[in-house]
Design a protein around this motif. Structure first.
Motif, PDB file in Angstrom:
ATOM      1  N   ALA A 278      73.198  97.408  45.497  1.00  0.00           N
ATOM      2  CA  ALA A 278      73.409  98.849  45.624  1.00  0.00           C
ATOM      3  C   ALA A 278      73.215  99.540  44.277  1.00  0.00           C
ATOM      4  O   ALA A 278      72.649 100.639  44.200  1.00  0.00           O
ATOM      5  N   LEU A 279      73.665  98.900  43.206  1.00  0.00           N
ATOM      6  CA  LEU A 279      73.497  99.471  41.871  1.00  0.00           C
ATOM      7  C   LEU A 279      72.022  99.560  41.506  1.00  0.00           C
ATOM      8  O   LEU A 279      71.557 100.580  40.977  1.00  0.00           O
ATOM      9  N   ILE A 280      71.268  98.497  41.805  1.00  0.00           N
ATOM     10  CA  ILE A 280      69.830  98.502  41.526  1.00  0.00           C
ATOM     11  C   ILE A 280      69.148  99.641  42.283  1.00  0.00           C
ATOM     12  O   ILE A 280      68.350 100.396  41.720  1.00  0.00           O
ATOM     13  N   ALA A 281      69.459  99.770  43.580  1.00  0.00           N
ATOM     14  CA  ALA A 281      68.836 100.812  44.394  1.00  0.00           C
ATOM     15  C   ALA A 281      69.173 102.200  43.860  1.00  0.00           C
ATOM     16  O   ALA A 281      68.299 103.073  43.772  1.00  0.00           O
ATOM     17  N   ALA A 282      70.433 102.421  43.484  1.00  0.00           N
ATOM     18  CA  ALA A 282      70.854 103.733  42.991  1.00  0.00           C
ATOM     19  C   ALA A 282      70.189 104.072  41.665  1.00  0.00           C
ATOM     20  O   ALA A 282      69.696 105.188  41.463  1.00  0.00           O
ATOM     21  N   VAL A 283      70.149 103.093  40.748  1.00  0.00           N
ATOM     22  CA  VAL A 283      69.550 103.339  39.431  1.00  0.00           C
ATOM     23  C   VAL A 283      68.052 103.592  39.553  1.00  0.00           C
ATOM     24  O   VAL A 283      67.511 104.505  38.919  1.00  0.00           O
ATOM     25  N   LEU A 284      67.367 102.799  40.378  1.00  0.00           N
ATOM     26  CA  LEU A 284      65.933 103.001  40.558  1.00  0.00           C
ATOM     27  C   LEU A 284      65.643 104.356  41.196  1.00  0.00           C
ATOM     28  O   LEU A 284      64.679 105.032  40.821  1.00  0.00           O
ATOM     29  N   ALA A 285      66.477 104.755  42.158  1.00  0.00           N
ATOM     30  CA  ALA A 285      66.273 106.048  42.809  1.00  0.00           C
ATOM     31  C   ALA A 285      66.430 107.187  41.801  1.00  0.00           C
ATOM     32  O   ALA A 285      65.615 108.122  41.767  1.00  0.00           O
ATOM     33  N   LEU A 286      67.453 107.118  40.977  1.00  0.00           N
ATOM     34  CA  LEU A 286      67.662 108.153  39.961  1.00  0.00           C
ATOM     35  C   LEU A 286      66.543 108.138  38.922  1.00  0.00           C
ATOM     36  O   LEU A 286      66.096 109.189  38.459  1.00  0.00           O
ATOM     37  N   ALA A 287      66.080 106.946  38.568  1.00  0.00           N
ATOM     38  CA  ALA A 287      65.032 106.824  37.548  1.00  0.00           C
ATOM     39  C   ALA A 287      63.697 107.357  38.030  1.00  0.00           C
ATOM     40  O   ALA A 287      62.832 107.710  37.224  1.00  0.00           O
ATOM     41  N   MET A 288      63.500 107.430  39.363  1.00  0.00           N
ATOM     42  CA  MET A 288      62.245 107.939  39.906  1.00  0.00           C
ATOM     43  C   MET A 288      62.153 109.459  39.850  1.00  0.00           C
ATOM     44  O   MET A 288      61.055 110.019  39.915  1.00  0.00           O
ATOM     45  N   VAL A 289      63.301 110.133  39.737  1.00  0.00           N
ATOM     46  CA  VAL A 289      63.323 111.588  39.870  1.00  0.00           C
ATOM     47  C   VAL A 289      62.447 112.304  38.839  1.00  0.00           C
ATOM     48  O   VAL A 289      61.614 113.124  39.202  1.00  0.00           O
ATOM     49  N   PRO A 290      62.581 112.005  37.548  1.00  0.00           N
ATOM     50  CA  PRO A 290      61.728 112.731  36.579  1.00  0.00           C
ATOM     51  C   PRO A 290      60.337 112.099  36.460  1.00  0.00           C
ATOM     52  O   PRO A 290      60.000 111.474  35.452  1.00  0.00           O
ATOM     53  N   LEU A 291      59.530 112.217  37.533  1.00  0.00           N
ATOM     54  CA  LEU A 291      58.169 111.651  37.541  1.00  0.00           C
ATOM     55  C   LEU A 291      58.156 110.161  37.212  1.00  0.00           C
ATOM     56  O   LEU A 291      57.268 109.669  36.519  1.00  0.00           O
ATOM     57  N   PHE A 292      59.149 109.446  37.659  1.00  0.00           N
ATOM     58  CA  PHE A 292      59.246 107.994  37.497  1.00  0.00           C
ATOM     59  C   PHE A 292      59.494 107.572  36.042  1.00  0.00           C
ATOM     60  O   PHE A 292      59.518 106.375  35.757  1.00  0.00           O
ATOM     61  N   LEU A 293      59.670 108.507  35.134  1.00  0.00           N
ATOM     62  CA  LEU A 293      59.743 108.162  33.715  1.00  0.00           C
ATOM     63  C   LEU A 293      60.980 107.335  33.379  1.00  0.00           C
ATOM     64  O   LEU A 293      60.959 106.518  32.451  1.00  0.00           O
ATOM     65  N   GLY A 294      62.052 107.551  34.104  1.00  0.00           N
ATOM     66  CA  GLY A 294      63.259 106.781  33.836  1.00  0.00           C
ATOM     67  C   GLY A 294      63.092 105.295  34.084  1.00  0.00           C
ATOM     68  O   GLY A 294      63.864 104.474  33.572  1.00  0.00           O
ATOM     69  N   LEU A 295      62.061 104.945  34.855  1.00  0.00           N
ATOM     70  CA  LEU A 295      61.819 103.533  35.155  1.00  0.00           C
ATOM     71  C   LEU A 295      61.400 102.739  33.927  1.00  0.00           C
ATOM     72  O   LEU A 295      61.512 101.508  33.916  1.00  0.00           O
ATOM     73  N   PHE A 296      60.890 103.419  32.895  1.00  0.00           N
ATOM     74  CA  PHE A 296      60.470 102.707  31.691  1.00  0.00           C
ATOM     75  C   PHE A 296      61.648 102.033  30.991  1.00  0.00           C
ATOM     76  O   PHE A 296      61.449 101.108  30.203  1.00  0.00           O
ATOM     77  N   VAL A 297      62.844 102.488  31.268  1.00  0.00           N
ATOM     78  CA  VAL A 297      64.047 101.844  30.729  1.00  0.00           C
ATOM     79  C   VAL A 297      64.800 101.106  31.830  1.00  0.00           C
ATOM     80  O   VAL A 297      65.206  99.955  31.653  1.00  0.00           O
ATOM     81  N   ALA A 298      64.972 101.767  32.974  1.00  0.00           N
ATOM     82  CA  ALA A 298      65.789 101.200  34.047  1.00  0.00           C
ATOM     83  C   ALA A 298      65.228  99.881  34.570  1.00  0.00           C
ATOM     84  O   ALA A 298      65.969  98.903  34.726  1.00  0.00           O
ATOM     85  N   LEU A 299      63.926  99.831  34.851  1.00  0.00           N
ATOM     86  CA  LEU A 299      63.350  98.618  35.431  1.00  0.00           C
ATOM     87  C   LEU A 299      63.450  97.415  34.492  1.00  0.00           C
ATOM     88  O   LEU A 299      63.878  96.337  34.927  1.00  0.00           O
ATOM     89  N   PRO A 300      63.082  97.541  33.206  1.00  0.00           N
ATOM     90  CA  PRO A 300      63.206  96.383  32.316  1.00  0.00           C
ATOM     91  C   PRO A 300      64.647  95.897  32.162  1.00  0.00           C
ATOM     92  O   PRO A 300      64.899  94.690  32.213  1.00  0.00           O
ATOM     93  N   VAL A 301      65.576  96.826  31.997  1.00  0.00           N
ATOM     94  CA  VAL A 301      66.973  96.420  31.812  1.00  0.00           C
ATOM     95  C   VAL A 301      67.494  95.712  33.057  1.00  0.00           C
ATOM     96  O   VAL A 301      68.138  94.658  32.974  1.00  0.00           O
ATOM     97  N   LEU A 302      67.213  96.263  34.232  1.00  0.00           N
ATOM     98  CA  LEU A 302      67.656  95.633  35.475  1.00  0.00           C
ATOM     99  C   LEU A 302      66.971  94.285  35.700  1.00  0.00           C
ATOM    100  O   LEU A 302      67.588  93.342  36.198  1.00  0.00           O
ATOM    101  N   GLY A 303      65.692  94.198  35.335  1.00  0.00           N
ATOM    102  CA  GLY A 303      64.978  92.936  35.486  1.00  0.00           C
ATOM    103  C   GLY A 303      65.560  91.852  34.609  1.00  0.00           C
ATOM    104  O   GLY A 303      65.847  90.729  35.066  1.00  0.00           O
ATOM    105  N   HIS A 304      65.751  92.155  33.337  1.00  0.00           N
ATOM    106  CA  HIS A 304      66.357  91.176  32.421  1.00  0.00           C
ATOM    107  C   HIS A 304      67.773  90.830  32.879  1.00  0.00           C
ATOM    108  O   HIS A 304      68.182  89.655  32.820  1.00  0.00           O
ATOM    109  N   ALA A 305      68.522  91.836  33.316  1.00  0.00           N
ATOM    110  CA  ALA A 305      69.905  91.604  33.741  1.00  0.00           C
ATOM    111  C   ALA A 305      69.954  90.684  34.961  1.00  0.00           C
ATOM    112  O   ALA A 305      70.860  89.846  35.081  1.00  0.00           O
ATOM    113  N   THR A 306      68.989  90.823  35.870  1.00  0.00           N
ATOM    114  CA  THR A 306      68.964  89.970  37.058  1.00  0.00           C
ATOM    115  C   THR A 306      68.763  88.511  36.671  1.00  0.00           C
ATOM    116  O   THR A 306      69.339  87.609  37.289  1.00  0.00           O
TER     117      THR A 306
END
Length: 255
Positions: free
Chosen positions: A217-245
């Motif tokens: 649920a945390l992954i889904a929520a963070v990715l959804a929020l990171a997509m809002v500003p033209l997906f730009l938040g994913l440049f931080v959210a995706l790597p951190v979540l990937g390494h954390a997994t």
């Protein structure tokens, strides 16, 4: 519980806590800071795909379909993060982190098991798109509103469509999350077949349902929020979540 190709049992932890999630996130952040180029590269692939999809739908007046498309994005996120798992594995083991080795992680241990699991994910996304189209087609026919505007979702019909589609999408996403959250890092780490890896992943989720589903649920929520500003938040959210997994996998599966 599962078995490796060599017959050695794979044991999953049954005592995961919220503290383990916090520790995994902290370790993921450290990995990202230590190797940002890899994280930005893999996030860039994800972002580019999202932007291409957005502009293609916008150009063809099919903006409404962005909603089910965005719902399918988290399903493929674990496969995009495969290279990040390899970066974390190599950093943990003190191995060199070359581009060739990291990009080669898509083949897992050299037996293409990761690619086979990737094919399974592709089928899952395709299945979700078919289901979503069916749900949207039913509600759109009733509303009489076109697909060129997101205003549809402000109508009672649009809200009902979101409710039904959201419930179905959440169930599909939960299933695919359960079989991939541990299986993909496991395939990077050990020589196992993808079916065994999926069984181990399911075992880890069953053994720690609150913590593991909370992580999803945390992954889904963070990715959804990171997509809002033209997906730009994913440049931080995706790597951190990937390494954390990766670090959560190391905690969940006995070495």
């Amino acid at each position: 519980m599962g078995d490796t190709a060599q017959g050695a049992p794979i044991t999953v932890a049954r005592d995961l806590t919220a503290g383990d999630l916090a520790a995994a996130l902290a370790a993921g952040w450290r990995d990202f800071l230590a190797c940002p180029a890899f994280g930005i590269f893999f996030a860039g692939i994800y972002v580019a795909g999202g932007l291409l999809l957005y502009f293609a739908l916008y150009r063809h007046g099919q903006v409404v379909w962005l909603v089910p498309a965005a719902g399918g994005f988290p399903i493929i996120a674990p496969f995009v993060a495969v290279g990040l798992y390899e970066v974390s594995r190599r950093r943990e083991a003190g191995l060199a982190r070359s581009w060739g080795a990291v990009l080669g992680a898509v083949r897992g241990r050299g037996d293409d098991q990761v690619l086979m699991l990737g094919g399974f994910l592709f089928v899952g996304v395709t299945f979700w798109i078919i289901i979503a189209h069916g749900i949207f087609a039913v509600f759109l026919a009733e509303s009489g509103i076109g697909t060129e505007s997101l205003a549809l979702f402000a109508t009672p019909t649009g809200m009902a469509m979101l409710a039904v589609g959201g419930a179905v999408g959440a169930a599909i996403a939960a299933l695919f999350y359960a079989v991939t959250v541990i299986s993909l890092p496991l395939l990077i780490d050990r020589e196992v077949d993808f079916l065994t890896a999926m069984m181990v992943s399911l075992a880890a989720v069953r053994a720690n349902p609150v913590v593991m589903l909370g992580w999803g649920a945390l992954i889904a929520a963070v990715l959804a929020l990171a997509m809002v500003p033209l997906f730009l938040g994913l440049f931080v959210a995706l790597p951190v979540l990937g390494h954390a997994t990766w670090h959560l996998y190391r905690r969940a599966v006995a070495r």
